[in-house]
Design a protein around this motif. Structure first.
Motif, PDB file in Angstrom:
ATOM      1  N   LEU A 112      -6.601  -1.732   2.313  1.00 33.01           N
ATOM      2  CA  LEU A 112      -6.997  -0.859   3.432  1.00 33.01           C
ATOM      3  C   LEU A 112      -8.045   0.119   2.920  1.00 33.01           C
ATOM      4  O   LEU A 112      -7.933   0.639   1.801  1.00 33.01           O
ATOM      5  N   THR A 113      -9.064   0.353   3.734  1.00 24.38           N
ATOM      6  CA  THR A 113     -10.128   1.294   3.357  1.00 24.38           C
ATOM      7  C   THR A 113     -10.361   2.305   4.472  1.00 24.38           C
ATOM      8  O   THR A 113     -10.118   2.028   5.647  1.00 24.38           O
ATOM      9  N   ASP A 114     -10.839   3.479   4.066  1.00 20.13           N
ATOM     10  CA  ASP A 114     -11.288   4.493   5.019  1.00 20.13           C
ATOM     11  C   ASP A 114     -12.794   4.355   5.162  1.00 20.13           C
ATOM     12  O   ASP A 114     -13.531   4.410   4.170  1.00 20.13           O
ATOM     13  N   HIS A 115     -13.276   4.134   6.390  1.00 21.26           N
ATOM     14  CA  HIS A 115     -14.684   3.822   6.581  1.00 21.26           C
ATOM     15  C   HIS A 115     -15.592   4.974   6.154  1.00 21.26           C
ATOM     16  O   HIS A 115     -16.691   4.744   5.639  1.00 21.26           O
ATOM     17  N   TYR A 116     -15.174   6.213   6.331  1.00 23.34           N
ATOM     18  CA  TYR A 116     -16.029   7.366   6.025  1.00 23.34           C
ATOM     19  C   TYR A 116     -16.212   7.534   4.520  1.00 23.34           C
ATOM     20  O   TYR A 116     -17.328   7.702   4.040  1.00 23.34           O
ATOM     21  N   SER A 117     -15.122   7.469   3.769  1.00 24.24           N
ATOM     22  CA  SER A 117     -15.179   7.746   2.333  1.00 24.24           C
ATOM     23  C   SER A 117     -15.153   6.493   1.473  1.00 24.24           C
ATOM     24  O   SER A 117     -15.370   6.572   0.261  1.00 24.24           O
ATOM     25  N   GLU A 158      -9.980   0.170   7.940  1.00 30.84           N
ATOM     26  CA  GLU A 158     -10.104  -1.283   8.009  1.00 30.84           C
ATOM     27  C   GLU A 158      -9.046  -1.901   7.102  1.00 30.84           C
ATOM     28  O   GLU A 158      -8.822  -1.412   5.995  1.00 30.84           O
ATOM     29  N   CYS A 159      -8.416  -2.974   7.581  1.00 35.01           N
ATOM     30  CA  CYS A 159      -7.314  -3.595   6.840  1.00 35.01           C
ATOM     31  C   CYS A 159      -7.535  -5.103   6.779  1.00 35.01           C
ATOM     32  O   CYS A 159      -7.973  -5.711   7.760  1.00 35.01           O
ATOM     33  N   ASP A 160      -7.217  -5.693   5.610  1.00 36.84           N
ATOM     34  CA  ASP A 160      -7.389  -7.139   5.464  1.00 36.84           C
ATOM     35  C   ASP A 160      -6.477  -7.662   4.358  1.00 36.84           C
ATOM     36  O   ASP A 160      -6.579  -7.208   3.216  1.00 36.84           O
ATOM     37  N   PRO A 161      -5.577  -8.594   4.673  1.00 36.32           N
ATOM     38  CA  PRO A 161      -4.774  -9.238   3.628  1.00 36.32           C
ATOM     39  C   PRO A 161      -5.452 -10.522   3.154  1.00 36.32           C
ATOM     40  O   PRO A 161      -6.111 -11.210   3.937  1.00 36.32           O
ATOM     41  N   SER A 162      -5.297 -10.829   1.892  1.00 35.01           N
ATOM     42  CA  SER A 162      -5.827 -12.081   1.349  1.00 35.01           C
ATOM     43  C   SER A 162      -5.016 -12.443   0.113  1.00 35.01           C
ATOM     44  O   SER A 162      -4.308 -11.608  -0.458  1.00 35.01           O
TER      45      SER A 162
END
Length: 561
Positions: A183-188, A140-144
């Protein structure tokens, strides 16, 4: 609390005494009579009155209640402010012919009972928990915007009164905003963060961040890297840009923008932004940052420590379903070799954003040539397996950079539909021959028929020569087909068995025009007489005879014999 009052009410002999006691209780406590009754009943007093048979029913029907609720809901602004109340909605409906024989309080009570009041309708919708099966399956990715913006040698943390979407964070066009990309890895739940000084979101900055996040990091403890199968992010213009979309196709990364106004769809990265703000950026109040590189170096060290649970005095382990699972690093390291897709050469990946999709023409052998970035030289690719292609057709080509090969993604339009196929280069022997080609004198292979060849076969089968059609030509005139003009046959007296001649029949008006050309006038009653005596038309050969009859007999000569 009200036990003395309840005892007195229970020992009262008459209803009048009980009524006076309740009134006194309401006066002393500053309550209305209905509230006093409800308070005493809540404290344990039972008046013993029989419940009305129509208790719970209302004179207002459910359709009217729903209509009022719809009006109130439409009057709620995005900030939650209610711009219409029940009494206004009631007035509007009554002005439009609705009969509402109840009070405003009854309407509000009916709305609460049906759970159609604004408070009930404002409750968040329930969400469905989702899971992933292995690391790097979903990112998942998100800029802010970050909490800080800075110029060299100066640092500033944004205050709440400065954060306003319609005002720039900095005065002067020469200064840029500080954007945080997470950015995050959904599993970990591993976190990767990087900062950029830019005026706003752009495809180039987003692509640079993705390549950084998916590439191996210098510190081996910061093990999180690799391409995901699916990337979830905002439906922003940079994310949906053609350059980003096509570049991710080359890396075989599927994308899924969530619906606008539904940030919960990527709630993990939203929470990660909050973690970065509170756990990392809050420290910048005490430590000044002098440059963007210095900030990114610090952010990378913080990510390493956070993911590995190595921050002194803090428990950074992942908590899921109220249970401590472990460090994010240890969870991500459960990835298997076949699940880890390494990022190709970053320099080649950067070229993808600028090169984009190229166009090639289908050659005569149903093939095309292309220089794959991994090979640096041109190769031949067979397109025989792609349905609907014809020689000379343009196809869109982009290289596939993962998997260790040099395959291509071919896309083209066929019958109004965009088709996409992955093709591999043609294998050749040591002298350059196509290994799939037949050996002369030993084998015979025919390429699959193209759509043009199939059409040609169909047209040959329905050719006019095979249908027995005969053309009405001047070379071989035919007498069995009547001409388009009306033709009459006149048989001269005494020659009926010998000669036949064709004649043209004229309408009464046309006959009158020709008679006038010969006589200089149209005799009186000429047209009706012609219609009577020649209902099928006047043969052109009789014009001279008719004119002669009128010349001899005058205008009153009858046409009929």
């Amino acid at each position: 609390m009200y036990s003395e009052w309840i005892d007195e009410l229970c020992h009262a002999d008459t209803a009048s005494q009980r009524s006076n006691l309740v009134k006194e209780f309401a006066r002393l406590h500053g309550l209305s009579l209905p509230t006093a009754y409800r308070t005493l009943e809540a404290a344990g007093w039972d008046s013993g009155r029989k419940k009305r048979r129509d208790a719970g029913s209302s004179a207002i029907n459910q359709d009217t209640v729903s209509l009022i609720a719809a009006m109130l809901k439409s009057g709620v602004r995005k900030n939650g402010k209610k711009t219409m109340h029940a009494n206004v909605a009631r007035t509007i409906l009554q002005q439009n012919g609705y009969d509402i024989p109840v009070s405003d309080s009854t309407i509000r009570r009916a709305l609460r009972k049906a759970k159609l009041d604004i408070a009930s309708m404002s409750q968040a919708a329930p969400y469905q928990r989702q899971r992933t099966e292995y690391p790097n399956q979903v990112h998942e990715c998100d800029p802010s915007l970050a909490l800080i913006y800075f110029t060299p040698g100066q640092q500033h943390l944004l205050r709440d009164d400065e954060v306003y979407k319609n005002k720039p964070f900095l005065e002067g066009r020469e200064k840029l905003k500080c954007w945080r990309y997470v950015l995050t890895d959904h599993y970990s739940s591993s976190i990767c963060v990087r900062y950029y000084a830019t005026a706003g979101e752009s495809a180039a900055v987003l692509w640079d961040f993705l390549l950084y996040a998916w590439a191996p990091k210098p510190d081996p403890i910061y093990a999180f890297h690799g391409l995901p199968d699916l990337l979830i992010w905002d439906p922003g213009s940079a994310n949906k840009s053609r350059a980003i979309t096509q570049a991710l196709k080359s890396l075989k990364v599927d994308t899924k923008p969530h619906l606008p106004g539904n940030p919960r769809a990527k709630g993990q990265v939203e929470k990660a932004n909050d973690i970065v703000e509170t756990q990392f950026e809050s420290r910048l109040r005490l430590e000044e940052v002098h440059s963007l590189d210095e900030l990114n170096d610090a952010a990378e060290r913080w990510c390493t420590a956070w993911n590995a649970d190595m921050i002194d005095g803090q428990d950074c382990r992942l908590t899921r379903m109220n249970r401590k699972i472990g460090s994010r690093l240890s969870i991500w390291q459960r990835i298997k070799e076949k699940q880890l897709r390494e990022l190709p050469d970053p320099e080649i990946c950067r070229l993808l954003l600028t090169t984009g999709v190229e166009t090639r023409k289908v050659a005569g052998g149903m093939s095309m040539s292309y220089a794959h970035p991994s090979k640096k030289y041109s190769q031949q690719y067979s397109l025989q397996s792609c349905p609907g292609l014809i020689i000379g057709q343009d196809v869109n080509v982009q290289p596939v950079l993962v998997g260790g090969g040099s395959s291509l993604l071919i896309s083209y339009k066929s019958k109004g539909e965009i088709l996409t196929f992955e093709v591999d280069p043609i294998e050749t022997d040591e002298v350059g021959f196509d290994l799939s080609a037949p050996v002369i004198g030993k084998e015979y292979k025919r390429l699959p028929e193209t759509e043009i060849e199939q059409h040609a076969k169909i047209l040959d089968e329905i050719a006019p020569e095979k249908q027995g059609f005969v053309a009405h030509s001047f070379i071989k005139p035919r007498t069995d087909i009547a001409p388009k003009r009306k033709i009459g046959v006149q048989v001269p007296v005494g020659m009926a068995d010998v000669v036949t001649s064709q004649d043209i029949y004229l309408s009464p008006i046309e006959t009158a025009k020709r008679i006038k050309a010969r006589l200089g006038y149209v005799p009186e009653g000429f047209v009706p007489a012609i219609k009577r005596d020649y209902p099928d038309g006047v043969p052109a050969s009789l014009i001279d005879d008719i004119a002669h009859d009128y010349e001899e007999g005058g205008e009153d000569t009858a046409l009929s014999v």
